[in-house]
Structure formats: C-alpha cells, structure tokens
Design an enzyme around this catalytic site. Sequence first.
Site, PDB file in Angstrom:
ATOM      1  N   THR A  11       2.898   3.278  -7.034  1.00  0.00           N
ATOM      2  CA  THR A  11       3.118   3.767  -5.676  1.00  0.00           C
ATOM      3  C   THR A  11       2.620   5.207  -5.635  1.00  0.00           C
ATOM      4  OG1 THR A  11       4.745   3.958  -3.868  1.00  0.00           O
ATOM      5  CG2 THR A  11       5.464   4.631  -6.071  1.00  0.00           C
TER       6      THR A  11
ATOM      7  N   ILE B 271       0.840  -1.183   0.000  1.00  0.00           N
ATOM      8  CA  ILE B 271       0.000   0.000   0.000  1.00  0.00           C
ATOM      9  C   ILE B 271       0.883   1.244   0.000  1.00  0.00           C
ATOM     10  CG2 ILE B 271      -1.640   1.369   1.358  1.00  0.00           C
ATOM     11  CD1 ILE B 271      -2.980  -1.133   2.224  1.00  0.00           C
ATOM     12  N   CYS B 272       0.624   2.149  -0.938  1.00  0.00           N
ATOM     13  CA  CYS B 272       1.370   3.400  -1.018  1.00  0.00           C
ATOM     14  C   CYS B 272       2.869   3.100  -1.175  1.00  0.00           C
ATOM     15  CB  CYS B 272       1.066   4.258   0.203  1.00  0.00           C
ATOM     16  SG  CYS B 272       1.637   5.964   0.111  1.00  0.00           S
ATOM     17  N   THR B 273       3.707   3.654  -0.321  1.00  0.00           N
ATOM     18  CA  THR B 273       5.146   3.438  -0.447  1.00  0.00           C
ATOM     19  C   THR B 273       5.580   2.079   0.088  1.00  0.00           C
ATOM     20  OG1 THR B 273       5.511   4.571   1.656  1.00  0.00           O
ATOM     21  CG2 THR B 273       5.651   5.907  -0.342  1.00  0.00           C
ATOM     22  N   GLY B 274       4.636   1.258   0.533  1.00  0.00           N
ATOM     23  CA  GLY B 274       4.969  -0.126   0.863  1.00  0.00           C
ATOM     24  C   GLY B 274       5.533  -0.866  -0.333  1.00  0.00           C
TER      25      GLY B 274
END
Length: 317
Positions: free
Chosen positions: A123, A103-106
């Site tokens: 991202t 999720i996102c910058t994961g």
Amino acid sequence: MHRISYLLTDGFQVLSLATQAVFEFANIAAQEPFYTVEHFSLTGGTVRSSLGLALDTQPLEAPRLADTWIIVGVTNPLPTQSSPQTLEFLRRAQAHARRTVGICTGAFILAEAGLLAGRRATTHWAYAHEMQRRYPDVSVEPDRIYIVDGAIWTSAGMTAGLDLALGLVEKDLGADIARSVARKLVMHHYRSGGQSQHSEMLQLAPKSDRIQRALEHARKHLSHPLSVEELAEVVNLSPRQFSRVFSAETGQSPAKAIEGLRLEAARLMIEQSRHSLDVVARETGFRDRRHMREVFLRGFGIPPQAVRRDARTPPRS
C-alpha cells in the site's frame, strides 16, 4: 470483452482514476474494445473525491459480475471503516471475479474484508506500517510498487497504480501492447512490481547545492571507493566540514548514504539486467559478491538472488 468495475467511496483519491487511461489506450493499441469500465459505490449516485470532483456511480447490487474489481483508495484511510454491506459484497464478488485490485490505500478495504489474510500485499508507504499493525495476518511489503498474490493485486500509492494497470494489460494482452500503452502515456519507464517505492536520492533530500553535487558525483561513480576526502574535494570543503554539513542536511553519515545509493543501484541492475551478481557488485562499488549480499540482507531482509528471482517470476493469474 473484459469488464473492469471501480468501487469508489466518498473522499476517493482522484489520481486512481488515471489508471483508466491505461485501459483506454490498451483498447486503441489492441484495435478492439477489449476493456469496458464502470463506476460503482455502495448506494450509487454522486460520489465526491477528496478534491471535490463529483462522479456518478451505479449502486452495488448482487449479483454484480465483473472480470476485475478495482478498489480505489482515499487520501487518509485511518479515521474511517468500510460499511459491513461493502465488505460483504466484496467477499461475494471476489469469488466470481478473475481479479480483485486494491490501488493505494484501497488495500485497507481488502484487508478489512479479509481478502488479504495470509497473502502478500502493499500500500502507500506512509500507511504500510499501520496496515501491518491493524492486520497482522497480512504480509505487508512496504517497499514494493505493486504485488500480485494469486487473484489479488495491490499497489503502492499514487502513480504506482499506473504501473499496476500496465501489469494487468501485460497479463491480458501481452508485453508488446503494454509497452505501446506506456509509450503513448509518455511513461519514461514501466516499473515492474518488485521495484522500490523510494528513490534514495529523494529520501536524502539535501538542502544545499553543494551536498546535491556531492551525491550526484557519488551516484555517477559508484564503482569508485568514494572516500569522504574525494567527496569533500568535489564541493571544496575540508573532510571534517563536509562530514558535518552532510550529516546535518541528510540525517545520515556520508558512508551510510553511499551504501544506500549502492544498494539502490545494485537492485535496479539485478532487476533490469542479466549481469552476474559478481559484475553487479563490482559496478556498484561493493567489495565483492559476499559484501553485497550482507548489505542486501541488512537493507532489504532478502539476498540479491531473491530479488532477481522475484523480478523474473511472472504474476500469477
């Protein structure tokens, strides 16, 4: 029962945890406890978000089985790197999990672990180009809400994680349950993964009401020619004054901005309707289908047919 395990690190972005509401309400809509949710970190114990929220976690211990691993991003992924133990755990866990999600910058953590090599991913738009620079073996698509490539799912930033979570629910429990969850969460529109992270109107961000009015007029009348003279008349300026003020406030010429609005509207029509491309081109103000294709290739790097194909292609599990 489907086990969802969240992997957190210090400084995690707390909005990512909002995705858990999607699974909670999916259980309610399905009238059974289909999903269970757990929190993990490398050594366990208390992990704090970027805002200071403290969350208790379990330690990563092999073998730790989960159906879906969700890797939560941090507000700024650039200064830090993941521990070798975390990366090794993810490599082992991914082999046994049904899905692995960033999720996102994961997505940066998944890329560090080598799980995105040779895959498409996305991202947060602010870090997409840096991700591509760091990991050239990943095909980063910076203008997507979320991307499914095999067993790997990645999302754009912030609220895009909710759309990805609804995509997971739709895959597991069907479209009717996903729509029910979206309604309960008062999500105005459940966005498909192929949609853009950006709104052209937001990106232009005019400073004055008069330029905002001109843009609103343009958005509502895209099938019209929309000359500078017409837009200037809407806000009671001369064409020359209008062009100067418009460029100063938006950083674009009126013609370029209108093209962007047409492009955004056409893509949404292609993704969300069954209108022919000829109808889409006419309704959004392109000269014809060929002109629309030229602008799509220039703006997105792909033709309109590819956008429609992606919107209709179901995610691969």
